[in-house]
Design a protein around this motif. Structure first.
Motif, mmCIF file in Angstrom:
data_model
loop_
_atom_site.group_PDB
_atom_site.id
_atom_site.type_symbol
_atom_site.label_atom_id
_atom_site.label_comp_id
_atom_site.label_asym_id
_atom_site.label_seq_id
_atom_site.Cartn_x
_atom_site.Cartn_y
_atom_site.Cartn_z
ATOM 1 N N LEU A 83 -3.371 -5.634 -2.554
ATOM 2 C CA LEU A 83 -4.140 -4.507 -2.029
ATOM 3 C C LEU A 83 -5.347 -4.119 -2.875
ATOM 4 O O LEU A 83 -6.426 -3.853 -2.335
ATOM 5 N N LEU A 84 -5.192 -4.062 -4.177
ATOM 6 C CA LEU A 84 -6.329 -3.652 -5.018
ATOM 7 C C LEU A 84 -7.510 -4.611 -4.865
ATOM 8 O O LEU A 84 -8.660 -4.196 -5.009
ATOM 9 N N TRP A 99 -3.659 2.269 7.438
ATOM 10 C CA TRP A 99 -2.239 2.237 7.780
ATOM 11 C C TRP A 99 -1.612 1.028 7.109
ATOM 12 O O TRP A 99 -1.922 -0.102 7.449
ATOM 13 N N LEU A 100 -0.714 1.285 6.150
ATOM 14 C CA LEU A 100 0.023 0.215 5.473
ATOM 15 C C LEU A 100 1.345 0.025 6.207
ATOM 16 O O LEU A 100 2.137 0.963 6.322
ATOM 17 N N GLN A 101 1.568 -1.171 6.690
ATOM 18 C CA GLN A 101 2.737 -1.464 7.518
ATOM 19 C C GLN A 101 4.049 -1.278 6.754
ATOM 20 O O GLN A 101 4.065 -1.089 5.543
ATOM 21 N N SER A 102 5.147 -1.367 7.469
ATOM 22 C CA SER A 102 6.486 -1.204 6.904
ATOM 23 C C SER A 102 6.660 -2.094 5.680
ATOM 24 O O SER A 102 6.317 -3.274 5.706
ATOM 25 N N ARG A 105 3.702 -0.509 0.076
ATOM 26 C CA ARG A 105 3.370 0.690 -0.713
ATOM 27 C C ARG A 105 2.662 0.221 -1.973
ATOM 28 O O ARG A 105 3.037 -0.797 -2.546
ATOM 29 N N HIS A 106 1.670 0.958 -2.384
ATOM 30 C CA HIS A 106 1.001 0.709 -3.660
ATOM 31 C C HIS A 106 0.391 2.039 -4.092
ATOM 32 O O HIS A 106 -0.704 2.398 -3.639
ATOM 33 N N VAL A 120 -4.268 8.120 4.665
ATOM 34 C CA VAL A 120 -3.408 6.962 4.411
ATOM 35 C C VAL A 120 -2.027 7.215 4.997
ATOM 36 O O VAL A 120 -1.442 8.279 4.798
ATOM 37 N N VAL A 121 -1.515 6.210 5.708
ATOM 38 C CA VAL A 121 -0.129 6.192 6.155
ATOM 39 C C VAL A 121 0.468 4.941 5.516
ATOM 40 O O VAL A 121 -0.105 3.864 5.616
ATOM 41 N N ALA A 122 1.602 5.090 4.833
ATOM 42 C CA ALA A 122 2.188 3.954 4.121
ATOM 43 C C ALA A 122 3.636 3.724 4.530
ATOM 44 O O ALA A 122 4.355 4.663 4.869
#
Length: 137
Positions: A83-84, A99-102, A105-106, A120-122
């Motif tokens: 991600l970074l 939106w970060l899928q199931s 997380r980061h 953001v949705v994680a």
């Protein structure tokens, strides 16, 4: 973000970029954007492995930097450790929601996006949430 806020964002959204889109129908990075496409969203698939091919009626691009139109939602199917490496492109794209899928997380990535003013949705599946929020009564 509350359910009401999520629903409002998804009602307004028209264009969803999918980072890590895949052409294998058995993978979530294919069937989730396919569901969203079938629900009427414009899908902009991003994956260097499939650049130039067509998915969901649109040509796949290699990077977020190749998207030259506003994006309402960026749906991310990338491992947390990658991600970074996408942070600068995400910040330049300035999607309405990242939106970060199931399972994704980061904390540092999420904090950087929030500090830049992005929503953001994680660790939630966009397809599952869409179905839940827009289910017929």
């Amino acid at each position: 973000m509350t359910d009401q806020e999520l629903k409002a964002h998804l009602e307004k959204a028209r264009t969803i970029a999918v980072l890590g889109a895949h052409k294998d129908p058995s993978r979530p990075a294919h069937y989730v954007p396919r569901y969203l496409w079938e629900e009427g969203y414009r899908i902009l698939p991003v994956n260097p492995r499939f650049a130039g091919e067509e998915l969901f009626g649109t040509q796949v691009v290699a990077s977020l930097g190749e998207i030259a139109e506003p994006v309402d939602v960026l749906d991310v199917f990338r491992p947390p450790e990658a991600l970074l490496g996408h942070l600068e492109e995400v910040l330049a794209l300035r999607p309405g929601v990242v939106w970060l899928q199931s399972g994704i997380r980061h904390p540092a990535f999420e904090a950087a996006l929030r500090e830049a003013g992005l929503l953001v949705v994680a660790d939630r599946c966009l397809m599952v949430e869409h179905r839940r929020l827009f289910a017929a009564p």
